[in-house]
Enzyme design. Structure first.
Site, short mmCIF file in Angstrom:
data_model
loop_
_atom_site.label_atom_id
_atom_site.label_comp_id
_atom_site.label_asym_id
_atom_site.label_seq_id
_atom_site.Cartn_x
_atom_site.Cartn_y
_atom_site.Cartn_z
N ASP A 28 0.83 -1.21 0.00
CA ASP A 28 0.00 0.00 0.00
C ASP A 28 0.87 1.26 0.00
OD1 ASP A 28 -2.29 1.48 0.02
OD2 ASP A 28 -2.78 1.12 2.12
N HIS A 45 2.99 3.35 -9.03
CA HIS A 45 2.83 1.92 -9.31
C HIS A 45 4.10 1.35 -9.96
CE1 HIS A 45 -1.17 2.13 -7.89
NE2 HIS A 45 -1.67 2.76 -8.93
N LEU A 139 11.18 -20.82 -4.71
CA LEU A 139 10.26 -19.91 -4.01
C LEU A 139 8.96 -19.82 -4.82
CD1 LEU A 139 11.07 -16.58 -2.36
CD2 LEU A 139 9.40 -16.50 -4.18
C1 FPP Z 1 -1.66 0.25 -3.41
O1 FPP Z 1 -1.25 1.59 -3.50
C2 FPP Z 1 -1.15 -0.56 -4.48
C3 FPP Z 1 -1.91 -1.14 -5.49
C4 FPP Z 1 -3.36 -0.98 -5.58
C5 FPP Z 1 -1.34 -1.93 -6.56
C6 FPP Z 1 -0.11 -2.75 -6.29
C7 FPP Z 1 0.58 -2.92 -7.58
C8 FPP Z 1 1.92 -2.88 -7.78
C9 FPP Z 1 2.92 -2.78 -6.68
C10 FPP Z 1 2.47 -2.87 -9.17
C11 FPP Z 1 2.68 -4.08 -9.94
C12 FPP Z 1 2.49 -5.41 -9.33
C13 FPP Z 1 3.15 -6.52 -9.75
C14 FPP Z 1 2.85 -7.84 -9.12
C15 FPP Z 1 4.18 -6.46 -10.80
P1 FPP Z 1 -2.36 2.71 -3.62
O2 FPP Z 1 -2.47 3.09 -5.06
O3 FPP Z 1 -3.62 2.25 -2.97
O4 FPP Z 1 -1.68 3.85 -2.79
P2 FPP Z 1 -2.42 5.01 -2.00
O5 FPP Z 1 -3.23 4.35 -0.91
O6 FPP Z 1 -1.27 5.80 -1.46
O7 FPP Z 1 -3.25 5.76 -2.98
#
Ligand code: FPP
Length: 248
Positions: A28, A45, A139
């Protein structure tokens, strides 16, 4: 990405209970990371995808057997079309760029969640990657895509109810093991450690059943800032909690 060999003394796979066998992460804070830099959310992201590589390397170094990542929740569909396209595009790119390396490094890819919602092209790439890496043992990288824990438990209950109605299951035989056997995590080791970054303190419908006995660790840092050091600290914290409370 290249996974260096595990350093001497790495446990986990060697049966040392101070090393978690199964670690899950709620990644997050990508959006806030980007916002603080005046960048678009997609930049967060992208940086988050780099943090995935570091987490995977660290997990392999420490001898963790399974790393489960919450990459897209069933609630994430509420985001803008543009952000959803960015996230799925990033996954496609990551798969394309990393598959050969993941395979070479002995990483098995597993998916949980209803990823069929992502469209034929991505689904096909995902399934190819899963098949391609199926026999790897170093893994397991388990990616939760369009995952929701309540939906997972509900589907398990529905299957058991159907079997009971069809007469192939005695309702008296429905115990915890019978439910666990219907979950998508069936076959993976018990979840030992759940980490959430960004300072939020909730599970957000992630692995609710599986987290029953897991240690929960909520970190203040944002996901793109997560690195090998943070992973190592989390494992140390886990080992400390284990020593204090004994147990498995
Ligand atoms: C939360 O941050 C994160 C996500 C909803 C997406 C997670 C995705 C990745 C890390 C990228 C790619 C993944 C892979 C497996 C290659 P948020 O956008 O909710 O952050 P915020 O709460 O600060 O807005």
């Amino acid at each position: 990405m290249s996974l260096a060999p595990a350093p001497e003394g790495a446990a986990g796979q060697t049966g040392d209970s101070s090393v978690p066998r199964h670690v899950a992460i709620i990644m997050d804070g990508n959006g806030r990371w980007a916002e603080r830099r005046g960048l678009p959310r997609v930049a967060g992201h992208r940086a988050g995808a780099e943090a995935v590589r570091r987490a995977l390397q660290a997990a392999a170094d420490h001898g963790v057997e399974v790393l489960t990542l919450y990459a897209f929740s069933s609630e994430n569909w509420r985001r803008s079309d543009e952000e959803i396209a960015d996230l799925t595009g990033l996954m496609r790119f990551y798969l394309e760029r990393e598959l050969a390396t993941l395979d070479k490094e002995g990483v098995r890819l597993k998916l949980i969640g209803d990823y069929s919602a992502f469209g034929a092209d991505l689904v096909q790439r995902l399934e190819t990657a899963v098949e391609h890496t199926a026999s790897n043992r170093r893994l397991t990288l388990c990616i939760a895509l369009n995952y929701g824990s309540r939906a997972e438990i509900t589907a398990a209950a529905r299957t058991l109810a159907r079997n009971a109605a069809a007469g192939t299951l005695d309702p008296e035989q429905v115990d915890e093991a019978a439910i666990a056997a219907q979950l998508q995590t069936h076959g993976l080791p018990e979840l030992d450690l759940m980490i959430r970054t960004s300072g939020e303190v909730r599970l957000s419908n992630f692995l609710l059943w599986q987290a029953a006995y897991a240690e929960l660790l909520f970190l203040d840092l944002l996901w793109p800032d997560f690195d090998e050091q943070a992973f190592g600290d989390a494992l140390e914290h886990f080992a400390g909690r284990r020593r204090r409370f004994g147990g498995r």
